[in-house]
Design a protein around this motif. Structure first.
Motif, short mmCIF file in Angstrom:
data_model
loop_
_atom_site.label_atom_id
_atom_site.label_comp_id
_atom_site.label_asym_id
_atom_site.label_seq_id
_atom_site.Cartn_x
_atom_site.Cartn_y
_atom_site.Cartn_z
N ASP A 195 -2.78 -4.26 11.12
CA ASP A 195 -1.64 -3.41 11.36
C ASP A 195 -2.12 -1.98 11.65
O ASP A 195 -3.20 -1.58 11.19
CB ASP A 195 -0.73 -3.43 10.13
CG ASP A 195 0.52 -2.61 10.30
OD1 ASP A 195 1.50 -3.14 10.87
OD2 ASP A 195 0.52 -1.44 9.86
N ALA A 196 -1.33 -1.23 12.39
CA ALA A 196 -1.72 0.15 12.72
C ALA A 196 -1.94 0.97 11.45
O ALA A 196 -2.81 1.85 11.41
CB ALA A 196 -0.65 0.80 13.59
N ARG A 197 -1.17 0.68 10.41
CA ARG A 197 -1.33 1.44 9.19
C ARG A 197 -2.65 1.12 8.49
O ARG A 197 -3.28 1.98 7.90
CB ARG A 197 -0.16 1.17 8.23
CG ARG A 197 -0.06 2.27 7.18
CD ARG A 197 0.53 1.82 5.87
NE ARG A 197 0.33 2.90 4.91
CZ ARG A 197 -0.80 3.09 4.25
NH1 ARG A 197 -1.81 2.26 4.42
NH2 ARG A 197 -0.96 4.10 3.41
N ASP A 198 -3.08 -0.14 8.56
CA ASP A 198 -4.38 -0.52 8.00
C ASP A 198 -5.48 0.33 8.63
O ASP A 198 -6.35 0.87 7.94
CB ASP A 198 -4.69 -1.99 8.27
CG ASP A 198 -3.63 -2.94 7.73
OD1 ASP A 198 -2.92 -2.56 6.78
OD2 ASP A 198 -3.52 -4.06 8.26
N LEU A 199 -5.45 0.40 9.95
CA LEU A 199 -6.49 1.13 10.69
C LEU A 199 -6.44 2.62 10.39
O LEU A 199 -7.48 3.28 10.28
CB LEU A 199 -6.34 0.88 12.18
CG LEU A 199 -6.53 -0.58 12.62
CD1 LEU A 199 -6.14 -0.76 14.08
CD2 LEU A 199 -7.98 -1.02 12.41
N ALA A 200 -5.22 3.17 10.23
CA ALA A 200 -5.09 4.60 9.91
C ALA A 200 -5.67 4.89 8.53
O ALA A 200 -6.33 5.92 8.34
CB ALA A 200 -3.62 5.01 9.98
N GLY A 254 -2.41 12.44 6.08
CA GLY A 254 -1.87 11.11 6.32
C GLY A 254 -2.97 10.08 6.43
O GLY A 254 -4.16 10.40 6.44
N PRO A 255 -2.55 8.81 6.49
CA PRO A 255 -1.16 8.34 6.48
C PRO A 255 -0.56 8.38 5.08
O PRO A 255 -1.29 8.42 4.09
CB PRO A 255 -1.28 6.89 6.96
CG PRO A 255 -2.62 6.46 6.46
CD PRO A 255 -3.51 7.68 6.61
N ALA A 256 0.76 8.35 5.02
CA ALA A 256 1.43 8.32 3.73
C ALA A 256 1.15 6.99 3.05
O ALA A 256 0.94 5.97 3.69
CB ALA A 256 2.94 8.52 3.92
N GLY A 257 1.16 7.01 1.73
CA GLY A 257 0.89 5.79 0.99
C GLY A 257 -0.59 5.62 0.69
O GLY A 257 -1.42 6.49 0.99
N PRO A 258 -0.96 4.49 0.10
CA PRO A 258 -2.34 4.29 -0.35
C PRO A 258 -3.33 4.17 0.79
O PRO A 258 -3.01 3.67 1.86
CB PRO A 258 -2.25 2.98 -1.15
CG PRO A 258 -1.05 2.28 -0.62
CD PRO A 258 -0.09 3.34 -0.23
#
Length: 525
Positions: A419-424, A340-344
């Motif tokens: 965003d949390a996803r950016d950091l992941a 993870g994370p899922a996605g690019p």
């Protein structure tokens, strides 16, 4: 105040302004290009780290304040003819085909995936990518990037072989089953146009090129625009756009040398100051009062979620002391099948190590960290991690009503949190970069997040619906029929590549559109 009139006024000499100015000048339009900075000196100061980086020779007079999680600081950007191209590291990537429809990469569950969608697909921009690469002079190797989008033409020429630092890291990546490839670079590696060829020196990224071997806009597109009749006026600060009904009728300026004010009228106005200063100019000019899109000016600021993975080795990584920002990896551009994370996730790039003087001056603690870091630079190797930064309305540019700059214009305040996803995604890239550094022999590996706005984009994004976008698909301001914005602020999503080539390609596209429809755009009601 003295007044004059031009067919078109282009504000800013970055990748968007330079390309639009070139297209309009080719079409016979009388173009005035205004730039707040001077022409860069091509003398010994160009390669002096103290002069350029520590003393900031080209420091501008219009700062902006940054409000982030770790506090508030004031930033003084460099102002120079050619914009950031004068100081950039010349990386010239296309967005991937999938970047134009984020729902293909993130799915429809991402809250803002719909607003990230482009009003057209990659095919619309492909021919202009070809033109931009040729005009700027991008050296590279076609067909070796695993995620490379379709292209019609090859590059203008090949890059040189890897130096020892790039070769060490690229070999380590290959041993891990990855696919490093030569980075496309806007550098004159072969002597052309009477300019000297690149000397492969250590002062490319963050510096002007003393011998003009880096193909920045002040030595490529802007002189060509001048040959076609464009006039470039440096050290001219635009303080406000003067609107008249549904048109921009003039711009108010200050001569940075003399302090003299002037008003210049025009038929068409093109803004290309950069994502933060362009938003500031539009807000200062009162365009936020236009409904329904004015309230979106400054919103959805992006800058990439980037960081540097530093490896410290038991041997000198670059004994020949030559340019080594030479390869990239896109194996994780769209993420990973099982991790993870899922996605690019994004891209990894080799990065040139900075001069010791810069490390010493910019270390968070001068002693002992700054001194130790500066002394161990010959044993360092860097990998740049560029993760996508998702657009969020809370990330924005505003005006500070309590402060003005030297020219009496309100100072911009910048608010940004990832965003949390950016950091992941960045953490995942850090992990993969660390694996490469360890495989290459690094004894110590350090992660250093990047907090700059060198890739700032998205503050006046374009789209088909004025309720969701500031600009229409041709980068024309909804509600102001002769105003265009062509710098990186038009981007509705960031992808994971340096935005410069995309801004240039879109500038050629928009410039040709304006030229082809000049009579309709220039006619007054």
């Amino acid at each position: 105040m003295a007044q004059e009139h031009w067919d078109a006024i282009v504000i800013g000499t970055g990748f968007g302004g330079s390309t639009v100015a070139l297209e309009l000048a080719r079409a016979g339009v009388r173009v005035l290009v205004l730039e707040r900075g001077p022409w860069a000196d091509r003398d010994d100061s160009a390669w002096d780290p103290i002069t350029i980086q520590v003393e900031q020779k080209y420091r501008g007079e219009s700062p902006y304040d940054v409000d982030e999680r770790w506090g508030r600081k004031t930033v003084f950007p460099d102002d120079v003819v050619g914009g950031k191209s004068v100081f950039y590291g010349a990386a010239s990537f296309r967005l991937r085909k999938e970047d134009f429809d984020p729902t293909e990469r993130f799915g429809t569950t991402l809250p803002n995936s719909t607003s990230m969608k482009w009003p057209f697909g990659y095919d619309e921009l492909q021919p202009f990518y070809d033109e931009a690469e040729a005009a700027i002079g991008v050296a590279g190797v076609a067909g070796v990037d695993p995620t490379e989008p379709p292209r019609t033409n090859g590059y203008v020429g090949p890059p040189p072989p890897y130096g020892s630092s790039a070769r060490t890291l690229a070999n380590a990546a290959t041993a891990l089953g990855l696919h490093p490839f030569p980075m496309p670079l806007a550098i004159n590696f072969a002597q052309t146009d009477g300019r000297q060829a690149c000397q492969m020196c250590m002062t490319c990224d963050l510096f002007p090129c003393k011998i003009c071997a880096k193909n920045d806009l002040s030595v490529t597109l802007l002189p060509l625009a001048q040959q076609h009749g464009a006039t470039i006026r440096d050290r001219t600060v635009v303080t406000r756009l003067v609107t008249d009904g549904e048109r921009v009728g003039a711009v108010e300026c200050v001569d940075a040398r003399t302090g003299e004010s002037s008003v210049i009228t025009c038929d068409v106005c093109i803004v290309s100051c950069g994502a933060i200063p362009s938003a500031k100019l539009l807000l200062t000019s009162g365009l936020d009062r236009i409904e329904p899109n004015g309230k979106l000016i400054g919103r959805n600021l992006m800058r990439h979620c980037s960081g540097i993975a530093i490896g410290i080795f038991p041997f000198k990584t670059n004994p020949e002391r030559q340019f080594h920002k030479q390869f990239a990896l896109t194996d994780f551009y769209f993420g990973h099948a099982t991790r993870g994370p899922a996605g690019p996730w994004g891209m990894l790039q080799a990065l040139q190590t900075p001069p010791p003087e810069v490390v010493r001056a910019n270390a968070p603690y001068p002693w002992p960290i700054g001194m130790l870091g500066a002394r161990t630079i010959p044993y360092h190797a860097y990998l740049l991690c560029i993760a996508e930064d998702l657009p969020q309305a809370r990330n924005r540019v505003e005006l500070d009503a309590t402060r003005t700059d030297k020219y009496g214009v309100p100072v911009a305040r910048v608010f940004h949190q990832y965003d949390a996803r950016d950091l992941a995604a960045r953490r995942s890239l850090f992990r993969e970069a660390s694996r490469i550094l360890r495989k290459a022999g690094a004894l110590v590996r350090v992660r250093m997040p990047i907090h700059t706005y060198s890739h700032a984009i998205g503050t006046t994004r374009f789209g088909s619906d004025p309720a969701e976008a500031v600009l229409d698909p041709w980068c024309r301001f909804f509600g102001v029929r002769n105003l265009f914005v062509v710098d990186g602020s038009f981007l509705p999503s960031s992808g994971s590549v340096n935005p410069s080539l995309t801004i240039a390609a879109n500038g050629l596209r928009v410039g040709r559109h304006i030229a082809d429809r000049w009579r309709d755009l220039a006619d007054t009601p």
